[in-house]
Write a protein that holds these residues in place. Structure first.
Motif, PDB file in Angstrom:
ATOM      1  N   GLY A 186      24.935  43.420  37.977  1.00 18.10           N
ATOM      2  CA  GLY A 186      23.523  43.072  37.814  1.00 18.10           C
ATOM      3  C   GLY A 186      22.868  43.639  36.573  1.00 18.10           C
ATOM      4  O   GLY A 186      21.733  43.294  36.282  1.00 18.10           O
ATOM      5  N   SER A 187      23.566  44.519  35.825  1.00 23.67           N
ATOM      6  CA  SER A 187      22.978  45.080  34.600  1.00 23.67           C
ATOM      7  C   SER A 187      23.479  44.323  33.380  1.00 23.67           C
ATOM      8  O   SER A 187      24.693  44.188  33.187  1.00 23.67           O
ATOM      9  N   ILE A 188      22.550  43.868  32.557  1.00 25.19           N
ATOM     10  CA  ILE A 188      22.939  43.221  31.299  1.00 25.19           C
ATOM     11  C   ILE A 188      23.205  44.310  30.260  1.00 25.19           C
ATOM     12  O   ILE A 188      22.337  45.147  30.000  1.00 25.19           O
ATOM     13  N   ILE A 189      24.394  44.308  29.705  1.00 21.74           N
ATOM     14  CA  ILE A 189      24.748  45.274  28.669  1.00 21.74           C
ATOM     15  C   ILE A 189      24.783  44.549  27.328  1.00 21.74           C
ATOM     16  O   ILE A 189      25.482  43.536  27.188  1.00 21.74           O
ATOM     17  N   ARG A 190      24.035  45.059  26.392  1.00 21.44           N
ATOM     18  CA  ARG A 190      24.107  44.504  25.040  1.00 21.44           C
ATOM     19  C   ARG A 190      25.327  45.111  24.351  1.00 21.44           C
ATOM     20  O   ARG A 190      25.431  46.327  24.198  1.00 21.44           O
ATOM     21  N   LEU A 191      26.272  44.246  23.972  1.00 13.88           N
ATOM     22  CA  LEU A 191      27.474  44.711  23.268  1.00 13.88           C
ATOM     23  C   LEU A 191      27.202  44.771  21.766  1.00 13.88           C
ATOM     24  O   LEU A 191      27.774  45.593  21.063  1.00 13.88           O
ATOM     25  N   ALA A 192      26.361  43.843  21.295  1.00 13.60           N
ATOM     26  CA  ALA A 192      25.980  43.806  19.883  1.00 13.60           C
ATOM     27  C   ALA A 192      24.681  43.018  19.791  1.00 13.60           C
ATOM     28  O   ALA A 192      24.423  42.167  20.623  1.00 13.60           O
ATOM     29  N   PRO A 193      23.837  43.279  18.768  1.00 11.86           N
ATOM     30  CA  PRO A 193      24.032  44.279  17.713  1.00 11.86           C
ATOM     31  C   PRO A 193      23.615  45.679  18.191  1.00 11.86           C
ATOM     32  O   PRO A 193      22.987  45.804  19.227  1.00 11.86           O
ATOM     33  N   GLY A 194      23.943  46.674  17.393  1.00 13.10           N
ATOM     34  CA  GLY A 194      23.537  48.048  17.682  1.00 13.10           C
ATOM     35  C   GLY A 194      24.386  48.654  18.770  1.00 13.10           C
ATOM     36  O   GLY A 194      25.320  48.039  19.265  1.00 13.10           O
ATOM     37  N   PRO A 195      24.037  49.899  19.148  1.00 12.02           N
ATOM     38  CA  PRO A 195      24.838  50.588  20.164  1.00 12.02           C
ATOM     39  C   PRO A 195      24.722  49.903  21.524  1.00 12.02           C
ATOM     40  O   PRO A 195      23.704  49.288  21.822  1.00 12.02           O
ATOM     41  N   ALA A 196      25.775  50.012  22.321  1.00 11.15           N
ATOM     42  CA  ALA A 196      25.772  49.387  23.649  1.00 11.15           C
ATOM     43  C   ALA A 196      24.658  49.980  24.491  1.00 11.15           C
ATOM     44  O   ALA A 196      24.452  51.200  24.493  1.00 11.15           O
ATOM     45  N   GLU A 197      23.951  49.109  25.216  1.00  9.36           N
ATOM     46  CA  GLU A 197      22.778  49.562  25.942  1.00  9.36           C
ATOM     47  C   GLU A 197      22.460  48.575  27.044  1.00  9.36           C
ATOM     48  O   GLU A 197      22.694  47.376  26.876  1.00  9.36           O
ATOM     49  N   ILE A 198      21.921  49.091  28.155  1.00  8.53           N
ATOM     50  CA  ILE A 198      21.487  48.180  29.215  1.00  8.53           C
ATOM     51  C   ILE A 198      20.143  47.592  28.802  1.00  8.53           C
ATOM     52  O   ILE A 198      19.204  48.334  28.502  1.00  8.53           O
ATOM     53  N   VAL A 199      20.059  46.255  28.767  1.00 11.18           N
ATOM     54  CA  VAL A 199      18.835  45.615  28.286  1.00 11.18           C
ATOM     55  C   VAL A 199      18.174  44.751  29.356  1.00 11.18           C
ATOM     56  O   VAL A 199      17.190  44.070  29.090  1.00 11.18           O
ATOM     57  N   GLY A 200      18.696  44.778  30.571  1.00 13.10           N
ATOM     58  CA  GLY A 200      18.046  43.979  31.618  1.00 13.10           C
ATOM     59  C   GLY A 200      18.740  44.144  32.953  1.00 13.10           C
ATOM     60  O   GLY A 200      19.885  44.604  33.018  1.00 13.10           O
ATOM     61  N   GLN A 201      18.013  43.806  34.006  1.00 16.26           N
ATOM     62  CA  GLN A 201      18.566  43.821  35.358  1.00 16.26           C
ATOM     63  C   GLN A 201      18.321  42.444  35.956  1.00 16.26           C
ATOM     64  O   GLN A 201      17.218  41.931  35.850  1.00 16.26           O
ATOM     65  N   VAL A 202      19.327  41.888  36.608  1.00 16.40           N
ATOM     66  CA  VAL A 202      19.147  40.561  37.203  1.00 16.40           C
ATOM     67  C   VAL A 202      19.580  40.601  38.672  1.00 16.40           C
ATOM     68  O   VAL A 202      20.232  41.546  39.124  1.00 16.40           O
ATOM     69  N   GLN A 203      19.204  39.539  39.377  1.00 17.61           N
ATOM     70  CA  GLN A 203      19.555  39.471  40.787  1.00 17.61           C
ATOM     71  C   GLN A 203      21.078  39.466  40.965  1.00 17.61           C
ATOM     72  O   GLN A 203      21.803  38.772  40.261  1.00 17.61           O
TER      73      GLN A 203
END
Ligand SMILES: [Zn+2]
Ligand SMILES: [Zn+2]
Length: 558
Positions: free
Chosen positions: A423-440
C-alpha cells in the motif's frame, strides 16, 4: 468522473514501485510499477487461509487501487507458475481485463485455471519466449532466465527513461536445475554494467546461511535412497516442481520401479509440463487406479499433500480413506518438501497416522530429499555483486526476512535500501528512494463462490462464532410492549447435554427480566428491546459458562 487530478498518478518524470501484496508477508504477490501515467503489474497471486479464517481456503490482495485505474494498466507480467504469483488472476480478472504476458509453461498453467473458471477466450495471454523482450505501455520489459522450483522462472528488467529496475521474481542459483538452463548470469552482469537503478528482490531465505543447493543433487540422492526400500514408496512434493517429478521418475527407473501420480493437481502440472517439452525422459505416469495393480516392490506413488492438506491424496491415504491407494506396514513415505510455516500441525497429523500404520516416514531431516527454490545468503551476495543496484528493495518476505535482506544488501555496498510495505508508493526515481503516498490495500477472501474483504462483518462474525458459539433469542411482544410468552433461547456450538435445557431456561428468565425492566417507552422501541435482550443473553452465558456467544434477537410484535 471528477475533475481533480489523481494524486496517485505517476508523471513522465516519475518511476514508482507500489506493492499491494507480498511485502511483509510470503504469498499473494501483487506488485505495480508506475511511470508516465501508466502502471505495469507484476504477478497476481493468492495465499491460503489459516485457522483464523474459518471456511476460507484462498486469500488474495485487494486490487481496488489499480482496478479503479484499469485504463492506465498497461499489462500484467507473470514471473512464474506458482500460486502466490498467478493464483488470483482467474478470480480478479473481471476487475482488471488487461493484456497478460507469460512464458509458455506459465501460460499453460494459467490457461488451465482460466478454463476451470469459464474464462477461456476472454483473457488475452501473450506468450513470450524465455529471455523475450517487449513493450507494455511506456515500460520496456526484458525477461531474464532464472532458476527456481518450477519451470521457466523469469526475472524482469524493466527499463524506463528514468532507469532500469531488476524485479527478480522468485529465484535461486542452481547450476544444474534439471529443467531448463541455469540462471542467465551474463544478462545480469550486463545489466550491472549498464547501471541498475533498483533491485526488487526475493527475501524468503535471507536468514538462511550458505546456498540453497541443486535439484541435480536431490536427484542423485533419490536414486540412492529408493534403492534402500523393498516395498511401496510414496513420495510427496509440490506438484509444480517439475524438476523433482522428473528426478523421481529417474530414480524410479534406475530402481526398476513404475511411477503413478495420485492427486488432481499433479495431473494438471504433468499435462502443462509435457505440452511444453518437459518430462521428456520420464515414461508416461500411471493412474492411481493402475497403481493398485503394481507389485509393492515396483511401485512409486507421487502424491499431493506434502503440506498436510486435509483433502489431499496423502492425507486421505494416511486416514485409510483413499478409494484406490492403500499403504501398509513396511511401506515408505518420503516428504520431498519443506514445511511451510503454519502447516506444521497438519503435516504432523498425517505423519502420525502413517507411522501408526507401520509406514516409515522420511523427511528432509532424515535424508537429502529437498532443496529450497529461494536464494540463501551466499546467492543473494552473488546477485548483488552482479547487478550492483543503487537501491535494494527486499520483497517476498516477512519483515524479519526483509530486514536481514537489507542488511546483506548494505554489506554488498548497495548505497540505499528501503523496506516496502503493502500500500505504500515508493519513488524509485528521481532523487533518493522515498515513500510518496499511501493507497488502499488489504486482503480479500474467497468465501465459497463470493469474494469478500477479509475484515468484512460476515468474516468477523464467523470468527466470533467459531470461538464463542452463537445464540438466538426469540421474543414475542404485544402492542403495549409486554412479553406474550417466555423468551425462547437456542444455541449453536455452546452447550449440550442434560443440563442444557435448564441453562437455556435461566437465560430466558434473564432476558425476560431485562425486557420487563425497560421503561414502557423503550419497550415500544424494537432496537431498544433487541439491545437489552442481546446484552442479557451475553451476560447470562458469561456468568454461568464464561462465554459471550454471537447473539441474534428475533423480535415478533403482535
Ligand atoms: Zn513466491
Ligand atoms: Zn515461486
Amino acid at each position: 468522473m471528477n475533475s481533480f487530478p489523481d494524486p496517485h498518478r505517476p508523471g513522465p518524470h516519475d518511476l514508482w514501485f507500489l506493492p499491494l501484496g507480498g511485502s511483509g508477508e510470503i504469498g499473494m504477490n501483487l506488485n505495480l510499477y508506475g511511470h508516465d501515467g501508466k502502471w505495469l503489474m507484476v504477478d497476481l497471486g493468492i495465499s491460503f487461509g489459516d485457522e483464523t479464517m474459518p471456511g476460507v481456503d484462498v486469500v488474495m490482495p485487494d486490487p481496488s487501487f489499480i482496478a479503479e485505474r484499469r485504463d492506465d494498466l498497461a499489462g500484467l507480467v507473470i514471473t512464474h507458475a506458482h500460486e502466490d504469483h498467478l493464483g488470483a488472476v482467474a478470480h480478479l480478472w473481471h476487475q482488471l481485463r488487461c493484456p497478460i504476458y507469460a512464458t509458455p509453461f506459465t501460460a499453460s498453467v494459467l490457461r488451465a485455471k482460466l478454463i476451470e473458471k469459464n474464462l477461456t477466450g476472454q483473457v488475452v495471454i501473450n506468450e513470450l519466449p524465455i529471455s523475450g523482450r517487449f513493450m507494455a505501455g511506456p515500460f520496456d520489459v526484458e525477461l531474464v532466465r532464472m532458476t527456481h522450483s518450477v519451470p521457466e522462472p523469469s526475472a524482469l528488467i524493466i527499463r524506463t527513461p528514468l532507469g532500469a529496475v531488476l524485479h527478480t521474481g522468485d529465484w535461486k542459483l542452481d547450476p544444474s536445475p534439471v529443467t531448463g538452463g541455469p540462471t542467465d548470469e551474463a544478462a545480469l552482469i550486463r545489466l550491472g554494467n549498464e547501471g541498475a537503478l533498483a533491485m526488487v528482490c526475493d527475501s524468503t531465505n535471507a536468514t538462511v546461511t550458505g546456498t540453497s543447493g541443486s535439484e541435480a543433487a536431490v536427484r542423485e540422492s533419490l536414486v540412492r535412497l529408493f534403492g534402500r526400500y523393498e516395498n511401496r514408496i510414496a513420495i510427496s512434493c509440490f506438484a509444480t516442481n517439475v524438476a523433482r517429478l522428473d528426478s523421481i521418475a529417474a530414480a524410479a527407473a534406475a530402481n526398476g520401479r513404475n511411477v503413478a501420480l495420485v492427486g488432481r493437481s499433479l495431473w494438471r502440472i504433468n499435462e502443462a509440463a509435457r505440452a511444453n517439452g518437459y518430462l521428456r525422459d520420464a515414461a508416461p505416469f500411471l493412474t492411481e487406479h493402475d497403481a493398485g495393480y503394481l507389485p509393492r516392490e515396483k511401485a512409486v506413488l507421487i502424491c499431493t499433500g506434502s503440506q498436510g492438506e486435509p483433502r489431499s491424496a496423502l492425507a486421505r491415504i494416511a486416514a485409510d480413506d483413499h478409494p484406490e491407494i492403500v499403504l501398509e506396514k513396511g511401506d515408505t513415505v518420503i516428504f520431498s518438501s519443506r514445511e511451510i510455516p503454519g502447516n506444521e500441525r497438519a503435516i504432523a497429523r498425517v505423519q502420525n497416522l502413517l507411522i501408526a500404520q507401520g509406514v516409515e516416514v522420511v523427511t528432509a531431516d532424515d535424508a537429502f530429499v529437498h532443496v529450497s527454490g529461494h536464494p540463501a545468503q551466499d546467492e543473494l551476495i552473488r546477485m548483488y555483486q552482479w547487478v550492483r543496484p543503487k537501491l535494494a528493495v527486499p520483497i517476498h518476505g516477512e519483515i524479519r526476512h526483509q530486514t536481514e535482506h537489507a542488511r546483506i544488501a548494505r554489506s554488498c555496498q548497495v548505497p540505499d535500501t528501503i523496506i516496502p510495505e503493502n500500500g505504500s508508493i515508493i519513488r524509485l526515481a528521481p532523487g533518493p528512494a522515498e515513500i510518496v503516498g499511501q493507497v488502499q490495500h488489504g486482503r480479500l477472501a474467497l468465501d465459497g463462490k463470493r469474494i469478500v474483504p477479509l475484515d468484512a462483518g460476515v468474516m468477523r462474525g464467523r470468527h466470533r462464532m467459531m470461538y464463542n458459539g452463537a445464540a438466538v433469542a426469540t421474543l414475542v411482544i404485544d402492542a403495549e410492549g409486554a412479553l406474550v410468552t417466555q423468551p425462547q433461547v437456542t444455541v449453536m456450538g455452546l452447550i449440550e447435554g442434560p443440563e442444557a435445557g435448564e441453562i437455556l431456561a435461566e437465560v430466558g428468565f434473564a432476558v425476560r427480566k431485562a425486557v420487563e425492566d425497560l421503561p414502557v417507552q423503550s419497550r415500544l422501541d424494537d432496537e431498544a428491546v433487541r439491545q437489552a435482550a442481546r446484552i442479557a443473553v451475553r451476560r447470562s452465558f458469561n456468568a454461568t459458562q464464561g462465554k459471550k456467544p454471537l447473539t441474534e434477537v428475533h423480535l415478533v410484535r403482535l
